[in-house]
Scaffold this motif. Sequence first.
Motif, PDB file in Angstrom:
ATOM      1  N   GLU A  46       0.811  -1.215   0.000  1.00  0.00           N
ATOM      2  CA  GLU A  46       0.000   0.000   0.000  1.00  0.00           C
ATOM      3  C   GLU A  46       0.845   1.266   0.000  1.00  0.00           C
ATOM      4  OE1 GLU A  46      -3.074   0.060  -0.454  1.00  0.00           O
ATOM      5  OE2 GLU A  46      -4.086  -1.653   0.459  1.00  0.00           O
ATOM      6  N   ASP A  47       2.079   1.176   0.440  1.00  0.00           N
ATOM      7  CA  ASP A  47       2.961   2.340   0.471  1.00  0.00           C
ATOM      8  C   ASP A  47       4.379   1.899   0.119  1.00  0.00           C
ATOM      9  OD1 ASP A  47       4.383   4.640   0.868  1.00  0.00           O
ATOM     10  OD2 ASP A  47       3.852   4.890   2.977  1.00  0.00           O
ATOM     11  N   ALA A  48       4.703   1.971  -1.153  1.00  0.00           N
ATOM     12  CA  ALA A  48       6.007   1.507  -1.627  1.00  0.00           C
ATOM     13  C   ALA A  48       7.143   2.415  -1.178  1.00  0.00           C
ATOM     14  CB  ALA A  48       5.993   1.403  -3.150  1.00  0.00           C
ATOM     15  N   THR A  49       6.828   3.617  -0.670  1.00  0.00           N
ATOM     16  CA  THR A  49       7.877   4.546  -0.241  1.00  0.00           C
ATOM     17  C   THR A  49       8.378   4.246   1.159  1.00  0.00           C
ATOM     18  OG1 THR A  49       6.348   6.181   0.698  1.00  0.00           O
ATOM     19  CG2 THR A  49       6.812   6.331  -1.663  1.00  0.00           C
ATOM     20  N   HIS A  50       7.643   3.437   1.907  1.00  0.00           N
ATOM     21  CA  HIS A  50       8.064   3.149   3.275  1.00  0.00           C
ATOM     22  C   HIS A  50       9.288   2.230   3.253  1.00  0.00           C
ATOM     23  CE1 HIS A  50       7.931   1.755   7.450  1.00  0.00           C
ATOM     24  NE2 HIS A  50       7.197   2.839   7.692  1.00  0.00           N
ATOM     25  N   PRO A  51      10.314   2.514   4.068  1.00  0.00           N
ATOM     26  CA  PRO A  51      11.544   1.701   4.031  1.00  0.00           C
ATOM     27  C   PRO A  51      11.319   0.217   4.256  1.00  0.00           C
ATOM     28  CG  PRO A  51      11.919   3.718   5.260  1.00  0.00           C
ATOM     29  CD  PRO A  51      10.452   3.665   4.977  1.00  0.00           C
ATOM     30  N   SER A  52      10.316  -0.150   5.037  1.00  0.00           N
ATOM     31  CA  SER A  52      10.083  -1.566   5.312  1.00  0.00           C
ATOM     32  C   SER A  52       9.551  -2.317   4.100  1.00  0.00           C
ATOM     33  CB  SER A  52       9.112  -1.726   6.478  1.00  0.00           C
ATOM     34  OG  SER A  52       7.832  -1.248   6.124  1.00  0.00           O
ATOM     35  N   MET A  53       9.081  -1.597   3.096  1.00  0.00           N
ATOM     36  CA  MET A  53       8.570  -2.228   1.887  1.00  0.00           C
ATOM     37  C   MET A  53       9.628  -2.302   0.787  1.00  0.00           C
ATOM     38  SD  MET A  53       5.404  -3.021   2.645  1.00  0.00           S
ATOM     39  CE  MET A  53       6.083  -3.421   4.278  1.00  0.00           C
ATOM     40  N   ILE A 103      -2.418   6.254  11.268  1.00  0.00           N
ATOM     41  CA  ILE A 103      -2.030   4.921  10.825  1.00  0.00           C
ATOM     42  C   ILE A 103      -1.646   4.944   9.348  1.00  0.00           C
ATOM     43  CG2 ILE A 103      -2.819   2.554  10.442  1.00  0.00           C
ATOM     44  CD1 ILE A 103      -2.329   3.247  13.389  1.00  0.00           C
ATOM     45  N   LYS A 104      -0.514   4.320   9.046  1.00  0.00           N
ATOM     46  CA  LYS A 104      -0.063   4.146   7.669  1.00  0.00           C
ATOM     47  C   LYS A 104      -0.129   2.655   7.352  1.00  0.00           C
ATOM     48  CE  LYS A 104       1.501   6.540   5.008  1.00  0.00           C
ATOM     49  NZ  LYS A 104       0.922   7.198   3.812  1.00  0.00           N
ATOM     50  N   ILE A 105      -1.095   2.271   6.515  1.00  0.00           N
ATOM     51  CA  ILE A 105      -1.232   0.865   6.114  1.00  0.00           C
ATOM     52  C   ILE A 105      -0.159   0.545   5.082  1.00  0.00           C
ATOM     53  CG2 ILE A 105      -2.746  -0.849   5.042  1.00  0.00           C
ATOM     54  CD1 ILE A 105      -5.122   0.825   6.127  1.00  0.00           C
ATOM     55  N   LEU A 106       0.585  -0.522   5.323  1.00  0.00           N
ATOM     56  CA  LEU A 106       1.706  -0.888   4.461  1.00  0.00           C
ATOM     57  C   LEU A 106       1.404  -2.086   3.565  1.00  0.00           C
ATOM     58  CD1 LEU A 106       4.552  -0.461   7.103  1.00  0.00           C
ATOM     59  CD2 LEU A 106       3.716   1.208   5.434  1.00  0.00           C
ATOM     60  N   LEU A 107       0.712  -3.082   4.096  1.00  0.00           N
ATOM     61  CA  LEU A 107       0.312  -4.249   3.318  1.00  0.00           C
ATOM     62  C   LEU A 107      -1.144  -4.579   3.624  1.00  0.00           C
ATOM     63  CD1 LEU A 107       3.266  -6.808   3.772  1.00  0.00           C
ATOM     64  CD2 LEU A 107       2.732  -5.497   1.720  1.00  0.00           C
ATOM     65  N   SER A 108      -1.868  -4.988   2.603  1.00  0.00           N
ATOM     66  CA  SER A 108      -3.237  -5.454   2.789  1.00  0.00           C
ATOM     67  C   SER A 108      -3.449  -6.702   1.947  1.00  0.00           C
ATOM     68  CB  SER A 108      -4.244  -4.369   2.391  1.00  0.00           C
ATOM     69  OG  SER A 108      -4.138  -4.094   0.997  1.00  0.00           O
ATOM     70  N   ILE A 109      -4.545  -7.389   2.200  1.00  0.00           N
ATOM     71  CA  ILE A 109      -4.885  -8.576   1.422  1.00  0.00           C
ATOM     72  C   ILE A 109      -5.455  -8.148   0.076  1.00  0.00           C
ATOM     73  CG2 ILE A 109      -6.420 -10.573   1.303  1.00  0.00           C
ATOM     74  CD1 ILE A 109      -6.104 -10.823   4.343  1.00  0.00           C
ATOM     75  N   ASP A 110      -4.844  -8.633  -0.984  1.00  0.00           N
ATOM     76  CA  ASP A 110      -5.308  -8.291  -2.328  1.00  0.00           C
ATOM     77  C   ASP A 110      -6.597  -9.047  -2.645  1.00  0.00           C
ATOM     78  OD1 ASP A 110      -4.479  -6.904  -4.947  1.00  0.00           O
ATOM     79  OD2 ASP A 110      -4.918  -8.954  -5.607  1.00  0.00           O
TER      80      ASP A 110
END
Length: 246
Positions: free
Chosen positions: A161-168, A195-202
Motif C-alpha cells: 500500500e505504500d512503496a515509499t516506506h523503508p520496510s517495503m 495509521i499508515k497501512i503498508l500491506l493489505s490482502i489483495d
Amino acid sequence: MYKDLTTIKYFTVLYFVFFSLFVSAQENKPLFKVIAFYTAKSDLAHISFVHEANNKMPGLAKQNHFTYDSTNNWSNLNKEFLSEYQVVLFLDTRPEAPEQRAAFKQYMENGGGWMGFHFSAFALTPSAYNQDWDWYHNEFLGCGQYVSNTWRPTSAVLRVEDATHPSMKNLPVTFHSAPNEWYRWEKDLRKNPNIKILLSIDSTSFPLGTGPKPYEIWHSGYYPVVWANKNYKMIYVNMGHNDMDY
C-alpha cells in the motif's frame, strides 16, 4: 524472488524495518540491539512461530549487523532493562502487569522501536485477553478489538500500500505470503490519520480460508495486515501463525 514469501524470508525483509528506524540515530554505531518478548504457552501454531523466530533471527542479526536477544520473562519489561535495547519485539502476546505496560508506553513515547506479530495485537472482551489497555489497542495499534479470523491458515496475495516506506523496500506490488490465520479488527484503520497501512490482502486472494465454518472464509472486504503508526517507531505484522496439523 518474492513469488512465495515464506516466514523465514519475511524475517529477512524485516531487517529493512529495523535498519530504517535506527540508521540515522546510530550512524556512528554499526550495531543496534533487539529484544524479543514471548510467552509460547498456548496455541501450538503460535509456539511454533516463536521457536522459528528465535532459531533464525540470531543468524540474520549476525549477517545484518545487529544483535538479537529473546526472553520469556515479562518482568524484564522495565525501564532499566529496556534502556539496553533500541527495538522491542512482541512475538506472540502482550504485557499484562500494569507496571510492564507503563514501562513499555514510556519506552515508546521516548523514541523506542517496536514490532509486534499476530497475536500480540489480540484483545477480545470477554476472553483471557480482555481489551483493558486503551492506549495500546486504540491509540498505539489503532485497531481496537479482534473481531474474526480466517481458517484454516492459508497463503494470501498481499498488496503493498505504500512503496515509499523503508520496510517495503524491494517488495513487488503483490506477492504470495506464507500460510497464516488472518485477523479482522474492530476499527477501520483507513479512517485513522495516524495509521499508515503498508500491506493489505489483495482481492485476488478471495475466497480466503477453507473453513469448515462458512464465516471463517472471507469472500470480500478490505483487510490491512501490516501497518505503522506515524507517532511512534512501530510496525505491526499480522503474520505469526504457522500452518500446522493440530
